[in-house]
Design a protein around this motif. Structure first.
Motif, mmCIF file in Angstrom:
data_model
loop_
_atom_site.group_PDB
_atom_site.id
_atom_site.type_symbol
_atom_site.label_atom_id
_atom_site.label_comp_id
_atom_site.label_asym_id
_atom_site.label_seq_id
_atom_site.Cartn_x
_atom_site.Cartn_y
_atom_site.Cartn_z
ATOM 1 N N SER A 1 0.870 -1.165 0.000
ATOM 2 C CA SER A 1 0.000 0.000 0.000
ATOM 3 C C SER A 1 0.912 1.220 0.000
ATOM 4 O O SER A 1 1.572 1.514 1.004
ATOM 5 N N ASP B 1 1.776 5.169 -0.480
ATOM 6 C CA ASP B 1 1.250 6.527 -0.392
ATOM 7 C C ASP B 1 2.001 7.409 -1.383
ATOM 8 O O ASP B 1 3.195 7.650 -1.237
ATOM 9 N N THR C 1 0.829 10.571 -2.292
ATOM 10 C CA THR C 1 0.426 11.972 -2.148
ATOM 11 C C THR C 1 1.670 12.851 -2.029
ATOM 12 O O THR C 1 2.668 12.485 -1.424
ATOM 13 N N GLU D 1 -2.958 11.241 -8.698
ATOM 14 C CA GLU D 1 -3.671 10.845 -7.484
ATOM 15 C C GLU D 1 -4.419 9.526 -7.663
ATOM 16 O O GLU D 1 -4.679 8.815 -6.691
ATOM 17 N N ALA D 2 -4.783 9.204 -8.901
ATOM 18 C CA ALA D 2 -5.599 8.012 -9.135
ATOM 19 C C ALA D 2 -5.442 7.575 -10.586
ATOM 20 O O ALA D 2 -4.953 8.320 -11.440
ATOM 21 N N GLN E 1 -5.814 -1.279 -6.823
ATOM 22 C CA GLN E 1 -6.569 -0.034 -6.944
ATOM 23 C C GLN E 1 -5.640 1.156 -6.685
ATOM 24 O O GLN E 1 -4.673 1.061 -5.936
ATOM 25 N N TRP E 2 -5.981 2.253 -7.361
ATOM 26 C CA TRP E 2 -5.191 3.486 -7.258
ATOM 27 C C TRP E 2 -6.173 4.633 -7.104
ATOM 28 O O TRP E 2 -6.758 5.112 -8.062
ATOM 29 N N ASN E 3 -6.374 5.042 -5.871
ATOM 30 C CA ASN E 3 -7.347 6.090 -5.559
ATOM 31 C C ASN E 3 -6.801 6.984 -4.457
ATOM 32 O O ASN E 3 -6.076 6.520 -3.566
ATOM 33 N N SER E 4 -7.163 8.253 -4.518
ATOM 34 C CA SER E 4 -6.855 9.209 -3.443
ATOM 35 C C SER E 4 -5.380 9.189 -3.050
ATOM 36 O O SER E 4 -5.021 9.271 -1.868
ATOM 37 N N GLY E 5 -4.517 9.057 -4.058
ATOM 38 C CA GLY E 5 -3.088 9.107 -3.786
ATOM 39 C C GLY E 5 -2.492 7.846 -3.213
ATOM 40 O O GLY E 5 -1.331 7.854 -2.793
ATOM 41 N N LYS E 6 -3.253 6.757 -3.198
ATOM 42 C CA LYS E 6 -2.741 5.508 -2.633
ATOM 43 C C LYS E 6 -2.858 4.393 -3.663
ATOM 44 O O LYS E 6 -3.925 4.149 -4.233
#
Length: 232
Positions: free
Chosen positions: A184, A186, A188, A194-195, A210-215
């Motif tokens: 996982s 980060d 950001t 970011e996604a 998955q790649w969402n919200s900078g993660k």
């Protein structure tokens, strides 16, 4: 040149700077120390002179050619070629560092006159080269990496890069360990988006990702696994 004590000093005297290391001797998979290759290539990529093209030389041989360099291996019958997983790891990890090309040592030491050499060429090296050629065709000027962060690589023990192109965007992630694990990451505050919607490319195995919200999250990476994704 990696045998030189101060091999970095050669970088100012080369039109094209090339360094080599061949980590697969006779260890059972996944125990060959492939991290030695990425550490060396990463270090060279970070310290190369601006404007000097850097090309790593990757292993394309088994150590029956150089048995004296496998002194710690008692059973020399175990000397082997890198498998496809290992070759993909070394090649694509290198590409994440913005290398100007890939060189392989060597056609002669691949031993195409032997059945084992011909089988390795057909089943491992040829598929790898075709895949890399297709990737670099899809990513023009692949040495111009859009996003890469050495701190991210070190923190999560991965090799990660992103290419944004008008013809399509790509993400490469390699597992820099011989362990099966989930990551996982980060992203950001970095140059990475970011996604993104990720579609497996070429030999990339399906994963829960998955790649969402900078993660960026990937489940159950296999030892030394390489993941290549088209990104939307």
């Amino acid at each position: 040149i990696h045998w030189r004590e101060k091999w970095e000093n050669t970088r100012g005297y080369s039109d094209i700077w090339m360094v080599d290391t061949y980590p697969v001797r006779g260890e059972d998979f996944p125990n060959a120390p492939l991290q030695h290759c990425t550490a060396f290539v990463r270090g060279a990529a970070r310290t190369k002179r601006p404007g000097t093209p850097f090309i790593p030389v990757l292993q394309a041989c088994d150590f029956t050619c150089f048995p004296d360099q496998a002194r710690k291996l008692e059973d020399k019958s175990k000397l082997r070629y890198p498998n496809l997983v290992e070759m993909r790891f070394m090649a694509y990890s290198s590409l994440t560092f913005g290398v100007r090309g890939l060189f392989f040592y060597s056609l002669y030491h691949s031993h195409l006159e032997k059945p084992a050499g011909r089988a390795w060429w057909q089943d491992v090296l040829s598929p790898l080269l075709l895949e890399v050629k297709a990737f670099t065709d899809a990513v023009p000027r692949a040495w111009e990496v859009t996003a890469h962060d050495y701190k991210i690589d070190k923190k999560y023990n991965v090799n990660l890069a992103y290419w944004a192109r008008s013809t399509g965007n790509f993400l490469v992630l390699t597992n820099n360990t011989p362990e099966t694990r989930s990551v996982s990451i980060d992203l950001t505050g970095t140059a990475f988006p970011e996604a993104g919607e990720l579609t497996p490319y070429a030999f990339t195995a399906p994963h829960k990702v998955q790649w969402n919200s900078g993660k960026l999250e990937v489940a159950e990476l296999s030892p030394w696994e390489t993941l290549i994704y088209r990104v939307k």
